[in-house]
Structure formats: structure tokens, C-alpha cells
Write a protein that holds these residues in place. Structure first.
Motif, PDB file in Angstrom:
ATOM      1  N   MET A 113       0.714  -1.277   0.138  1.00 56.62           N
ATOM      2  CA  MET A 113      -0.043   0.007   0.121  1.00 56.62           C
ATOM      3  C   MET A 113       1.069   1.223   0.036  1.00 56.62           C
ATOM      4  SD  MET A 113      -3.168  -0.939  -0.339  1.00 56.62           S
ATOM      5  CE  MET A 113      -3.835   0.872  -0.134  1.00 56.62           C
ATOM      6  N   MET A 114       1.986   1.336   0.631  1.00 52.92           N
ATOM      7  CA  MET A 114       2.957   2.201   0.865  1.00 52.92           C
ATOM      8  C   MET A 114       3.433   2.743  -0.564  1.00 52.92           C
ATOM      9  SD  MET A 114       6.016   3.167   3.079  1.00 52.92           S
ATOM     10  CE  MET A 114       7.264   2.021   2.164  1.00 52.92           C
ATOM     11  N   VAL A 115       3.817   1.813  -1.316  1.00 54.80           N
ATOM     12  CA  VAL A 115       4.434   1.741  -2.889  1.00 54.80           C
ATOM     13  C   VAL A 115       3.407   2.142  -3.552  1.00 54.80           C
ATOM     14  CG1 VAL A 115       5.108   0.528  -4.656  1.00 54.80           C
ATOM     15  CG2 VAL A 115       6.102   0.021  -2.591  1.00 54.80           C
ATOM     16  N   CYS A 116       2.053   1.909  -3.629  1.00 49.10           N
ATOM     17  CA  CYS A 116       0.974   2.117  -4.125  1.00 49.10           C
ATOM     18  C   CYS A 116       0.524   3.642  -4.143  1.00 49.10           C
ATOM     19  CB  CYS A 116      -0.393   1.470  -4.040  1.00 49.10           C
ATOM     20  SG  CYS A 116      -0.076  -0.396  -4.547  1.00 49.10           S
ATOM     21  N   GLU A 117       0.765   4.200  -2.787  1.00 44.56           N
ATOM     22  CA  GLU A 117       0.452   5.410  -2.792  1.00 44.56           C
ATOM     23  C   GLU A 117       1.550   6.344  -3.157  1.00 44.56           C
ATOM     24  OE1 GLU A 117      -0.005   6.320   1.602  1.00 44.56           O
ATOM     25  OE2 GLU A 117      -1.793   5.117   1.771  1.00 44.56           O
ATOM     26  N   GLY A 118       2.788   5.833  -3.062  1.00 46.59           N
ATOM     27  CA  GLY A 118       3.807   6.625  -3.719  1.00 46.59           C
ATOM     28  C   GLY A 118       3.721   6.924  -5.056  1.00 46.59           C
ATOM     29  N   LEU A 119       3.332   5.935  -5.894  1.00 43.17           N
ATOM     30  CA  LEU A 119       2.962   5.778  -7.330  1.00 43.17           C
ATOM     31  C   LEU A 119       1.946   6.909  -7.573  1.00 43.17           C
ATOM     32  CD1 LEU A 119       3.215   2.226  -8.266  1.00 43.17           C
ATOM     33  CD2 LEU A 119       4.944   3.989  -8.733  1.00 43.17           C
ATOM     34  N   LYS A 120       1.020   6.935  -6.602  1.00 39.35           N
ATOM     35  CA  LYS A 120      -0.207   7.897  -6.793  1.00 39.35           C
ATOM     36  C   LYS A 120       0.368   9.381  -6.816  1.00 39.35           C
ATOM     37  CE  LYS A 120      -4.078   5.116  -5.067  1.00 39.35           C
ATOM     38  NZ  LYS A 120      -4.988   5.133  -3.911  1.00 39.35           N
ATOM     39  N   GLU A 121       1.392   9.693  -5.930  1.00 44.45           N
ATOM     40  CA  GLU A 121       2.006  10.883  -5.900  1.00 44.45           C
ATOM     41  C   GLU A 121       2.587  11.108  -7.091  1.00 44.45           C
ATOM     42  OE1 GLU A 121       4.455  11.008  -2.321  1.00 44.45           O
ATOM     43  OE2 GLU A 121       2.745  10.645  -1.192  1.00 44.45           O
ATOM     44  N   PHE A 122       3.455  10.127  -7.693  1.00 40.55           N
ATOM     45  CA  PHE A 122       4.150  10.476  -9.101  1.00 40.55           C
ATOM     46  C   PHE A 122       3.074  11.012 -10.032  1.00 40.55           C
ATOM     47  CE2 PHE A 122       7.639   7.711  -7.471  1.00 40.55           C
ATOM     48  CZ  PHE A 122       8.544   8.828  -7.357  1.00 40.55           C
ATOM     49  N   GLU A 123       2.064  10.270  -9.697  1.00 41.94           N
ATOM     50  CA  GLU A 123       0.521  10.540 -11.114  1.00 41.94           C
ATOM     51  C   GLU A 123       0.326  11.980 -10.912  1.00 41.94           C
ATOM     52  OE1 GLU A 123      -3.787   8.705 -11.541  1.00 41.94           O
ATOM     53  OE2 GLU A 123      -2.162   7.470 -11.210  1.00 41.94           O
ATOM     54  N   LEU A 124       0.422  12.359  -9.805  1.00 44.15           N
ATOM     55  CA  LEU A 124      -0.057  13.954  -9.566  1.00 44.15           C
ATOM     56  C   LEU A 124       0.874  14.687 -10.105  1.00 44.15           C
ATOM     57  CD1 LEU A 124      -1.475  13.571  -5.785  1.00 44.15           C
ATOM     58  CD2 LEU A 124      -2.722  13.855  -7.859  1.00 44.15           C
ATOM     59  N   VAL A 125       2.017  14.286  -9.866  1.00 38.31           N
ATOM     60  CA  VAL A 125       3.165  15.041 -10.431  1.00 38.31           C
ATOM     61  C   VAL A 125       3.041  15.322 -11.916  1.00 38.31           C
ATOM     62  CG1 VAL A 125       5.643  15.548 -10.841  1.00 38.31           C
ATOM     63  CG2 VAL A 125       4.851  14.828  -8.543  1.00 38.31           C
ATOM     64  N   TYR A 126       2.848  14.188 -12.586  1.00 39.83           N
ATOM     65  CA  TYR A 126       2.656  14.174 -14.036  1.00 39.83           C
ATOM     66  C   TYR A 126       1.515  14.992 -14.518  1.00 39.83           C
ATOM     67  CZ  TYR A 126       6.336  10.769 -15.042  1.00 39.83           C
ATOM     68  OH  TYR A 126       7.604  10.117 -14.918  1.00 39.83           O
ATOM     69  N   LYS A 127       0.189  14.660 -13.727  1.00 39.52           N
ATOM     70  CA  LYS A 127      -0.804  15.349 -14.199  1.00 39.52           C
ATOM     71  C   LYS A 127      -0.871  16.779 -14.137  1.00 39.52           C
ATOM     72  CE  LYS A 127      -4.165  12.021 -13.336  1.00 39.52           C
ATOM     73  NZ  LYS A 127      -5.303  11.626 -12.503  1.00 39.52           N
ATOM     74  N   GLU A 128       0.141  17.377 -13.364  1.00 38.58           N
ATOM     75  CA  GLU A 128       0.399  18.940 -13.106  1.00 38.58           C
ATOM     76  C   GLU A 128       1.143  19.397 -14.262  1.00 38.58           C
ATOM     77  OE1 GLU A 128       1.525  19.581  -9.248  1.00 38.58           O
ATOM     78  OE2 GLU A 128      -0.356  18.854  -8.165  1.00 38.58           O
ATOM     79  N   GLY A 129       1.626  18.628 -15.242  1.00 38.19           N
ATOM     80  CA  GLY A 129       2.436  19.171 -16.167  1.00 38.19           C
ATOM     81  C   GLY A 129       3.967  19.556 -15.814  1.00 38.19           C
TER      82      GLY A 129
END
Length: 128
Positions: A32-48
Motif C-alpha cells: 500500500m505504501m508503494v501504491c500511495e507513492g505511485l499516486k504521488e508520481f501520477e499527480l506530478v505528471y498530471k500537473e504538467g
């Protein structure tokens, strides 16, 4: 911001990270910790934001692993599905470094045609 304020923010962030993440690991929630970390990366990508991730797996001895059928001739990694990722690994002969690079098509085309880089690198080398 002055140095003292920056140090205070860094200290507070490390304490929060340690508290939250260590509790997850101790509770058996590493996945779950790894999955949450990947979600944070996804947010960075979405913000351009141009975000690049680089890690080195050099010195881990992947080519020394023998599971009963001999040492590997070549070690690879699974696709992470993320652009702007660089992973460095030792070569099988331990005389160089492989760079696993994941970029968007446009950036990869620029990288592959960079003559200065090509003087020092081999694209898709053969496996011996």
C-alpha cells in the motif's frame, strides 16, 4: 526563507515521513505504501511538471545470482509504464553501465539521434 526555517521544515517532514511510512511497513502494508507513492508520481505528471526519476542499481550483483541453471547472461527490468525514468545497472561483464531510459517518443527520438551521446554509448547492444 532563512536556513533555520528550511532546516525546521525538513526536520518536520522527515519526522512525519518516518512516523507514517514506518508504521505502514511494520504493519505489513508495504504494498500500500508503494501504491500511495505511485499516486504521488501520477499527480506530478498530471500537473504538467517535467519530472525525471533516476536510480542506480549498480553494485547489486544481479549477474551473480544462480538459481540452479547458471548465472544470467543478461538482466533486464520490467517496464514501469512511466516516462522520464532512468535506471542504471552494471553490464554483464562489469566493464560498463547500462542505462534503461523511458521517455516519450519525441524525447526518445532526440536522444537516439544525439551524436555526442552516440560517441560514448551503444543503443540496444547485442547480448553475448
Amino acid at each position: 526563507m532563512e536556513l533555520q526555517g528550511l532546516v525546521g521544515k525538513l526536520r518536520k517532514g522527515l519526522e512525519e515521513f518516518s512516523k507514517d511510512k514506518v508504521q505502514m511497513l511494520e504493519g505489513g502494508n508495504a504494498f500500500m505504501m508503494v501504491c500511495e507513492g505511485l499516486k504521488e508520481f501520477e499527480l506530478v505528471y498530471k500537473e504538467g511538471i517535467d519530472f525525471y526519476m533516476c536510480t542506480s542499481w549498480c553494485g547489486f550483483g544481479f549477474y551473480e545470482a544462480d538459481f540452479g541453471w547458471g548465472k544470467p547472461k543478461w538482466v533486464s527490468i520490467p517496464s514501469l509504464g512511466l516516462n522520464n525514468t532512468f535506471i542504471l545497472m552494471d553490464t554483464s561483464d562489469d566493464k560498463g553501465i547500462e542505462a534503461w531510459v523511458t521517455l516519450c517518443e519525441e524525447d526518445m527520438a532526440l536522444l537516439e539521434t544525439n551524436h555526442e551521446l552516440r560517441e560514448f554509448a551503444t543503443l540496444n547492444p547485442t547480448i553475448i
